[in-house]
Design an enzyme around this catalytic site. Structure first.
Site, PDB file in Angstrom:
ATOM      1  N   CYS A 166      -0.577  -2.680 -21.611  1.00 30.31           N
ATOM      2  CA  CYS A 166      -0.639  -1.900 -20.698  1.00 30.31           C
ATOM      3  C   CYS A 166      -0.909  -0.792 -21.217  1.00 30.31           C
ATOM      4  O   CYS A 166      -1.266   0.499 -20.817  1.00 30.31           O
ATOM      5  CB  CYS A 166      -0.081  -2.141 -19.339  1.00 30.31           C
ATOM      6  SG  CYS A 166      -0.389  -3.803 -18.497  1.00 30.31           S
ATOM      7  N   HIS A 171      -1.311   3.810 -15.048  1.00 30.04           N
ATOM      8  CA  HIS A 171      -1.405   1.890 -14.715  1.00 30.04           C
ATOM      9  C   HIS A 171      -1.376   1.869 -13.691  1.00 30.04           C
ATOM     10  O   HIS A 171      -0.251   1.980 -12.491  1.00 30.04           O
ATOM     11  CB  HIS A 171      -0.184   1.615 -15.735  1.00 30.04           C
ATOM     12  CG  HIS A 171      -0.998  -0.023 -15.953  1.00 30.04           C
ATOM     13  ND1 HIS A 171      -1.911  -0.218 -16.647  1.00 30.04           N
ATOM     14  CD2 HIS A 171       0.419  -1.068 -15.855  1.00 30.04           C
ATOM     15  CE1 HIS A 171      -2.289  -2.048 -16.504  1.00 30.04           C
ATOM     16  NE2 HIS A 171      -0.603  -2.436 -15.935  1.00 30.04           N
ATOM     17  N   ASN A 209      -5.112  -5.565 -11.414  1.00 31.38           N
ATOM     18  CA  ASN A 209      -4.371  -5.071 -13.177  1.00 31.38           C
ATOM     19  C   ASN A 209      -5.244  -5.332 -14.380  1.00 31.38           C
ATOM     20  O   ASN A 209      -5.891  -6.480 -13.822  1.00 31.38           O
ATOM     21  CB  ASN A 209      -3.084  -5.545 -13.193  1.00 31.38           C
ATOM     22  CG  ASN A 209      -2.062  -5.006 -14.542  1.00 31.38           C
ATOM     23  OD1 ASN A 209      -2.706  -4.288 -15.332  1.00 31.38           O
ATOM     24  ND2 ASN A 209      -0.885  -5.283 -14.097  1.00 31.38           N
TER      25      ASN A 209
HETATM   26  O1  UT7 Z   1       0.451  -4.680 -16.801  1.00 35.26           O
HETATM   27  C1  UT7 Z   1       2.349  -4.497 -16.231  1.00 35.26           C
HETATM   28  C2  UT7 Z   1       3.291  -4.435 -15.132  1.00 35.26           C
HETATM   29  N1  UT7 Z   1       3.200  -5.305 -14.528  1.00 35.26           N
HETATM   30  C3  UT7 Z   1       4.145  -4.734 -13.138  1.00 35.26           C
HETATM   31  O2  UT7 Z   1       4.756  -3.763 -13.167  1.00 35.26           O
HETATM   32  C4  UT7 Z   1       4.121  -6.040 -12.232  1.00 35.26           C
HETATM   33  C5  UT7 Z   1       5.739  -6.262 -11.962  1.00 35.26           C
HETATM   34  N2  UT7 Z   1       5.575  -7.278 -10.445  1.00 35.26           N
HETATM   35  C6  UT7 Z   1       5.487  -7.072  -9.563  1.00 35.26           C
HETATM   36  O3  UT7 Z   1       4.575  -6.481  -8.738  1.00 35.26           O
HETATM   37  C7  UT7 Z   1       6.123  -7.370  -7.872  1.00 35.26           C
HETATM   38  O4  UT7 Z   1       6.933  -8.686  -8.522  1.00 35.26           O
HETATM   39  C8  UT7 Z   1       4.979  -9.095  -7.697  1.00 35.26           C
HETATM   40  C9  UT7 Z   1       3.847  -8.069  -6.744  1.00 35.26           C
HETATM   41  C10 UT7 Z   1       4.350  -9.884  -9.200  1.00 35.26           C
HETATM   42  C11 UT7 Z   1       5.566 -10.199  -7.230  1.00 35.26           C
HETATM   43  O5  UT7 Z   1       6.141  -9.603  -6.145  1.00 35.26           O
HETATM   44  P1  UT7 Z   1       7.716  -9.880  -5.930  1.00 35.26           P
HETATM   45  O6  UT7 Z   1       7.573  -8.825  -4.548  1.00 35.26           O
HETATM   46  O7  UT7 Z   1       8.317  -9.328  -6.655  1.00 35.26           O
HETATM   47  O8  UT7 Z   1       7.463 -11.435  -5.024  1.00 35.26           O
HETATM   48  P2  UT7 Z   1       8.151 -12.291  -5.737  1.00 35.26           P
HETATM   49  O9  UT7 Z   1       8.346 -12.683  -6.666  1.00 35.26           O
HETATM   50  O10 UT7 Z   1      10.038 -11.783  -5.559  1.00 35.26           O
HETATM   51  O11 UT7 Z   1       8.209 -13.600  -4.429  1.00 35.26           O
HETATM   52  C12 UT7 Z   1       8.042 -13.567  -3.718  1.00 35.26           C
HETATM   53  C13 UT7 Z   1       7.405 -15.085  -2.316  1.00 35.26           C
HETATM   54  C14 UT7 Z   1       8.146 -15.752  -3.458  1.00 35.26           C
HETATM   55  O12 UT7 Z   1       8.319 -16.828  -2.219  1.00 35.26           O
HETATM   56  P3  UT7 Z   1       9.471 -17.172  -1.453  1.00 35.26           P
HETATM   57  O13 UT7 Z   1      10.536 -17.798  -2.934  1.00 35.26           O
HETATM   58  O14 UT7 Z   1      10.306 -15.755  -1.043  1.00 35.26           O
HETATM   59  O15 UT7 Z   1       9.760 -17.960  -0.859  1.00 35.26           O
HETATM   60  C15 UT7 Z   1       7.018 -16.091  -3.766  1.00 35.26           C
HETATM   61  O16 UT7 Z   1       7.061 -17.757  -3.972  1.00 35.26           O
HETATM   62  O17 UT7 Z   1       6.537 -14.433  -2.192  1.00 35.26           O
HETATM   63  C16 UT7 Z   1       6.075 -15.652  -2.989  1.00 35.26           C
HETATM   64  N3  UT7 Z   1       4.413 -15.729  -3.970  1.00 35.26           N
HETATM   65  C17 UT7 Z   1       3.377 -16.181  -3.340  1.00 35.26           C
HETATM   66  N4  UT7 Z   1       3.139 -15.844  -1.921  1.00 35.26           N
HETATM   67  C18 UT7 Z   1       1.467 -15.793  -1.343  1.00 35.26           C
HETATM   68  C19 UT7 Z   1       4.381 -14.973  -4.751  1.00 35.26           C
HETATM   69  N5  UT7 Z   1       3.009 -14.861  -5.205  1.00 35.26           N
HETATM   70  C20 UT7 Z   1       2.626 -15.240  -3.968  1.00 35.26           C
HETATM   71  C21 UT7 Z   1       0.804 -15.294  -3.731  1.00 35.26           C
HETATM   72  N6  UT7 Z   1       0.679 -15.891  -2.595  1.00 35.26           N
HETATM   73  N7  UT7 Z   1      -0.406 -15.007  -4.619  1.00 35.26           N
END
Ligand code: UT7
Length: 327
Positions: A114, A254, A284
């Protein structure tokens, strides 16, 4: 007499197919509400089979060249930041060179995920400071949709395809690129990776079954590192130019997650209008995200001569960086 590198033209291009969060609800176990509230993304553009990376890069480049009023034949160098090239060899940059007819230009891809566009800009800056008349085309272009695992809801909803480009050339006036700041931490590579399709792992049915040809991300680890690195490189760039946050007229970060952008804005105490946001439209797009944002800001009149612009990025590797500019 010192030379400075200025951006004289910008361009962006995205495929015609829009995929909204609602569309994804039909395909995978997700909701528009989850995607919007966790990321800020509402839709993304997805390339067709006839739209490889180089096609998007060429379209964006044509627009940047037109704005800069530079003929492709007069380009000296083409740099493409990308992690999703058409093929391992040749580079996207060589394919772009051929398509544009930029016969005099050297051409290479650079791999900084990125941060690819900012890494590319910093290289262009060094060349142009050395030779003021040089004309460098810097591109960030990605077709991430081919590298996401559509069975992994935690990553597939995040990414989109697109390309952005900028023409960089020299001036004697003290404006344009004022400072560049590049960083990396290879120790943390496993938090964001595509394990296969390189030389580390043969492309065997077992490897493909494991899904190693796709993007794998430990979202929370990336998030934590991203906010820390983006904030620290922002302060580093401010300090290098004796700026305070109030001196920044536009922050072009970004576009990975709306919550990351909000965090950065709050930490710097910037008003909303000074932080450029278009993640809702594109998702992204990795290396393409900053040049697409820059072009939108430019064409919509948000960028005006004399403005202090700070661009900051973070991505897999990890890589991160900043470029400070007087527009
Ligand atoms: O470009 C390079 C840089 N990239 C980034 O900067 C990305 C950085 N990370 C992020 O933006 C975030 O970590 C994400 C958007 C990827 C994820 O958000 P989060 O708040 O960290 O969510 P999580 O991964 O901790 O997941 C929370 C919950 C989980 O369920 P449980 O275990 O709490 O029941 C996931 O299974 O959300 C669930 N989940 C979803 N639910 C519906 C994960 N993806 C989805 C989805 N739809 N697409």
């Amino acid at each position: 007499m010192a030379n400075y590198a200025v951006i004289t033209g910008t361009g962006a291009f995205v495929p015609s197919r829009v995929v909204t969060n609602k569309d994804l609800e039909w395909e995978i176990d997700t909701t528009d509400e989850w995607i919007r509230t966790r990321t800020g993304i509402r839709q993304r553009y997805i390339a067709s089979d006839e739209e490889p990376n180089s096609y998007l890069a060429v379209q964006a480049s044509k627009k940047a060249l037109e704005m800069a009023d530079v003929r492709a034949a007069d380009l000296d160098l083409i740099i493409v930041g990308t992690l999703t090239p058409d093929m391992p060899m040749p580079s996207v940059a060589c394919l772009v060179q051929k398509e544009l007819g930029a016969a005099r230009a050297g051409a290479f891809d650079l791999s900084a995920t990125c941060s690819g566009f900012l890494y590319g800009l910093s290289i262009a800056d060094k060349f142009v400071r050395d030779r003021r008349r040089m004309k460098v085309l810097v591109i960030g272009s990605e077709v991430l949709s081919r590298r996401v695992n559509w069975d992994d809801r935690s990553t597939c909803v995040l990414f989109g395809d697109g390309a952005g480009a900028a023409v960089v050339t020299g001036t004697r006036e003290p404006r344009g690129i004022l400072s560049t700041h590049l960083h990396a931490d290879g120790r943390l590579w496993e938090f964001l990776t595509i394990r296969a399709l390189g030389t580390a792992h043969p492309v065997t049915p077992e490897i493909l079954d494991k899904g190693w040809q796709y993007i794998e991300m430990s979202g929370r680890d990336v998030f934590k590192n991203a906010v820390r690195a983006l904030e620290s490189v922002t302060w580093e760039a401010l300090k290098a130019n004796a700026w305070t946050p109030e001196d920044v007229d536009l922050l072009v970060c970004h576009q990975a997650n709306m919550r990351i952008l909000d965090y950065l804005r709050e930490r710097l105490g910037l008003p909303e209008e000074k932080v450029f946001i278009n993640i809702h439209k594109y998702g992204n797009t990795s290396a393409a995200s900053i040049p697409i944002a820059l072009d939108e800001a430019n064409r919509s009149g948000k960028l005006r001569p004399g403005m202090n612009v700070l661009m900051v990025s973070f991505g897999g590797g990890f890589t991160w960086g900043a470029v400070a500019m007087k527009w």
